[in-house]
Design a protein around this motif. Structure first.
Motif, PDB file in Angstrom:
ATOM      1  N   LYS A  62      48.918  37.178  38.037  1.00 23.31           N
ATOM      2  CA  LYS A  62      48.737  36.702  36.663  1.00 23.31           C
ATOM      3  C   LYS A  62      49.927  35.889  36.172  1.00 23.31           C
ATOM      4  O   LYS A  62      49.784  35.027  35.304  1.00 23.31           O
ATOM      5  N   GLN A  63      51.096  36.164  36.719  1.00 24.15           N
ATOM      6  CA  GLN A  63      52.306  35.458  36.291  1.00 24.15           C
ATOM      7  C   GLN A  63      52.621  34.232  37.146  1.00 24.15           C
ATOM      8  O   GLN A  63      53.579  33.528  36.869  1.00 24.15           O
ATOM      9  N   CYS A  64      51.841  33.976  38.181  1.00 22.40           N
ATOM     10  CA  CYS A  64      52.143  32.904  39.127  1.00 22.40           C
ATOM     11  C   CYS A  64      51.249  31.683  38.914  1.00 22.40           C
ATOM     12  O   CYS A  64      50.068  31.807  38.593  1.00 22.40           O
ATOM     13  N   ILE A  65      51.850  30.517  39.106  1.00 22.70           N
ATOM     14  CA  ILE A  65      51.098  29.253  39.101  1.00 22.70           C
ATOM     15  C   ILE A  65      51.402  28.560  40.432  1.00 22.70           C
ATOM     16  O   ILE A  65      52.339  27.771  40.537  1.00 22.70           O
ATOM     17  N   PRO A  66      50.623  28.886  41.466  1.00 21.06           N
ATOM     18  CA  PRO A  66      50.883  28.282  42.772  1.00 21.06           C
ATOM     19  C   PRO A  66      50.052  27.014  42.982  1.00 21.06           C
ATOM     20  O   PRO A  66      49.186  26.670  42.176  1.00 21.06           O
ATOM     21  N   MET A  67      50.356  26.304  44.056  1.00 16.65           N
ATOM     22  CA  MET A  67      49.486  25.238  44.525  1.00 16.65           C
ATOM     23  C   MET A  67      49.254  25.452  46.010  1.00 16.65           C
ATOM     24  O   MET A  67      50.129  25.976  46.704  1.00 16.65           O
ATOM     25  N   ASN A  68      48.099  25.040  46.497  1.00 16.08           N
ATOM     26  CA  ASN A  68      47.737  25.269  47.886  1.00 16.08           C
ATOM     27  C   ASN A  68      48.436  24.253  48.784  1.00 16.08           C
ATOM     28  O   ASN A  68      47.890  23.190  49.097  1.00 16.08           O
ATOM     29  N   GLU A 110      51.886  18.952  35.379  1.00 12.97           N
ATOM     30  CA  GLU A 110      50.852  19.756  34.741  1.00 12.97           C
ATOM     31  C   GLU A 110      51.121  21.249  34.932  1.00 12.97           C
ATOM     32  O   GLU A 110      50.857  22.060  34.034  1.00 12.97           O
ATOM     33  N   MET A 111      51.640  21.618  36.089  1.00 10.71           N
ATOM     34  CA  MET A 111      51.958  23.020  36.346  1.00 10.71           C
ATOM     35  C   MET A 111      53.107  23.489  35.459  1.00 10.71           C
ATOM     36  O   MET A 111      53.089  24.602  34.929  1.00 10.71           O
ATOM     37  N   GLY A 112      54.122  22.631  35.275  1.00 12.25           N
ATOM     38  CA  GLY A 112      55.220  22.969  34.379  1.00 12.25           C
ATOM     39  C   GLY A 112      54.753  23.115  32.942  1.00 12.25           C
ATOM     40  O   GLY A 112      55.189  24.020  32.220  1.00 12.25           O
ATOM     41  N   PHE A 113      53.850  22.219  32.533  1.00  9.92           N
ATOM     42  CA  PHE A 113      53.289  22.289  31.177  1.00  9.92           C
ATOM     43  C   PHE A 113      52.542  23.609  30.984  1.00  9.92           C
ATOM     44  O   PHE A 113      52.701  24.294  29.960  1.00  9.92           O
ATOM     45  N   ALA A 114      51.722  23.988  31.970  1.00 12.22           N
ATOM     46  CA  ALA A 114      50.958  25.240  31.885  1.00 12.22           C
ATOM     47  C   ALA A 114      51.890  26.448  31.842  1.00 12.22           C
ATOM     48  O   ALA A 114      51.635  27.413  31.109  1.00 12.22           O
ATOM     49  N   PRO A 153      45.009  27.767  35.095  1.00  9.50           N
ATOM     50  CA  PRO A 153      44.040  26.982  35.873  1.00  9.50           C
ATOM     51  C   PRO A 153      44.479  26.853  37.325  1.00  9.50           C
ATOM     52  O   PRO A 153      45.652  27.031  37.656  1.00  9.50           O
ATOM     53  N   GLU A 154      43.530  26.551  38.189  1.00  7.42           N
ATOM     54  CA  GLU A 154      43.840  26.286  39.591  1.00  7.42           C
ATOM     55  C   GLU A 154      44.344  24.849  39.728  1.00  7.42           C
ATOM     56  O   GLU A 154      43.742  23.924  39.193  1.00  7.42           O
ATOM     57  N   PHE A 155      45.450  24.688  40.437  1.00  3.17           N
ATOM     58  CA  PHE A 155      45.998  23.355  40.663  1.00  3.17           C
ATOM     59  C   PHE A 155      45.835  23.004  42.143  1.00  3.17           C
ATOM     60  O   PHE A 155      46.315  23.726  43.015  1.00  3.17           O
TER      61      PHE A 155
END
Length: 346
Positions: free
Chosen positions: A155-161, A296-300, A318-320
């Protein structure tokens, strides 16, 4: 969190003297890294840091957001910085940026500096902090982990594949007829670098192309390592018609090294990067790369942390996804009819 944790309790937990804990807290004298880490871990475990922050909140409304990244001079990280700054604009919260310089000890020190400033929350971008340390940290202070996936902290992570992005880059070269594809990796032990190497290998495997370790060169995400990678490839006397770099900065170095050798891109060697940083569409030739939506990931991350600080639950981030951006640095491998395939044997 345990209430009313004392400095004595922290000293007992860390197995050090009270004066050592005091020096770590006040920064009045140097402390050997091993003892500093023990004290920091004890404070996190006991909730001592959170107790200090809570006390501070009783008299002052915290407005700073700590952001720990790796390289303040990197264009990749400036995209992330811009996204975070835009998310916090006109909110009364202000980011405080600090670099870990790809060094675990420096990261620990950088984190300590941010916590000493009693920031309201943290954004951690990549890096080498252990997963156990991050799991302890998020229990003490609102934290968003950007560009990294940590088990139990989804829940705290914003990863990219990254694996998919590298797969797409390598698949693009395979679709153009290339079979001998070199790869310049990122920094050893870095999660992004490992995932991008895995994507490269998976694409080769799916295409039935044997993996050749001689075509893999260790880089460090900086331009100079791209230049050195070309020198190493040439010294190994291996054949290759394309190079996939784990980021655009190394691709810039590769491009320069090839130019100095009189090797043309893409006529002789096709070149692919990763990240699509500013300027990649203006080099000669414009670079084919994988777009990494780090702005966009930094903004989120910034917006998500603001919600948590306003006593709301963590949002569903959101999924990036990565995207292939085809430019002029790649081309079809030329195979003349009834003639040997043109290849460079270095």
């Amino acid at each position: 969190m345990k209430n009313n944790v004392t400095i004595n309790a922290v000293a007992r937990e860390a197995g050090v003297s009270i004066s050592t804990v005091s020096r770590v807290l006040n920064g009045t004298a140097s402390v050997v890294p091993e003892k500093r880490i023990k004290v920091e871990d004890a404070m996190l475990k006991l909730g001592y840091r959170t107790q200090l922050v809570a006390s501070h909140r009783s008299t002052s409304k915290l407005k700073s957001i700590g952001v720990m990244l790796q390289d303040l001079t990197s264009t990749y990280y400036t995209h992330a910085i811009s996204g975070i700054e835009q998310a916090l604009q006109d909110t009364g919260h202000h980011p405080v940026f600090i670099s870990g310089h790809w060094n675990p000890t420096t990261e620990q020190e950088a984190l300590e500096i941010l916590l000493d400033r009693q920031v309201a929350g943290l954004i951690v971008i990549g890096g080498y902090l252990s997963e156990d340390h991050l799991r302890t940290l998020v229990r003490q202070i609102p934290t968003v982990i950007l560009d990294r996936r940590v088990k139990g902290l989804e829940k705290q992570c914003i990863p990219m594949n990254n694996t998919l992005g590298a797969y797409m880059a390598t698949r693009h070269l395979l679709d153009l007829g290339h079979r001998q594809i070199a790869h310049v990796t990122g920094m050893a032990g870095n999660q992004d670098a490992l995932e991008r190497l895995n994507g490269y290998r998976q694409a080769l495997q799916d295409a039935g192309v044997p993996f050749d370790p001689n075509l893999v060169i260790q880089g460090d995400f900086r331009e100079l390592s791209g230049i050195l990678a070309v020198e190493i490839l040439l010294s190994r006397n291996v054949q290759f018609s394309a190079i996939f770099c784990a980021n655009d900065q190394m691709a810039y170095g590769v491009r320069l090294a090839l130019f100095r050798k009189g090797i043309r891109v893409p006529q002789d060697i096709s070149l692919v990067g990763f990240d699509d940083i500013a300027g990649s569409d203006y080099i000669t030739p414009p670079l084919t790369t994988i777009r990494h939506p780090i702005f966009e990931m930094g903004f989120a991350a910034g917006k998500g942390l603001l919600k948590v600080l306003s006593q709301q639950p963590f949002p569903h981030f959101p999924e990036f996804a990565p995207a292939l951006v085809v430019r002029e640095s790649t081309t079809m491998l030329f195979k003349p009819r009834h003639q040997p395939q043109k290849r460079f044997d270095f």
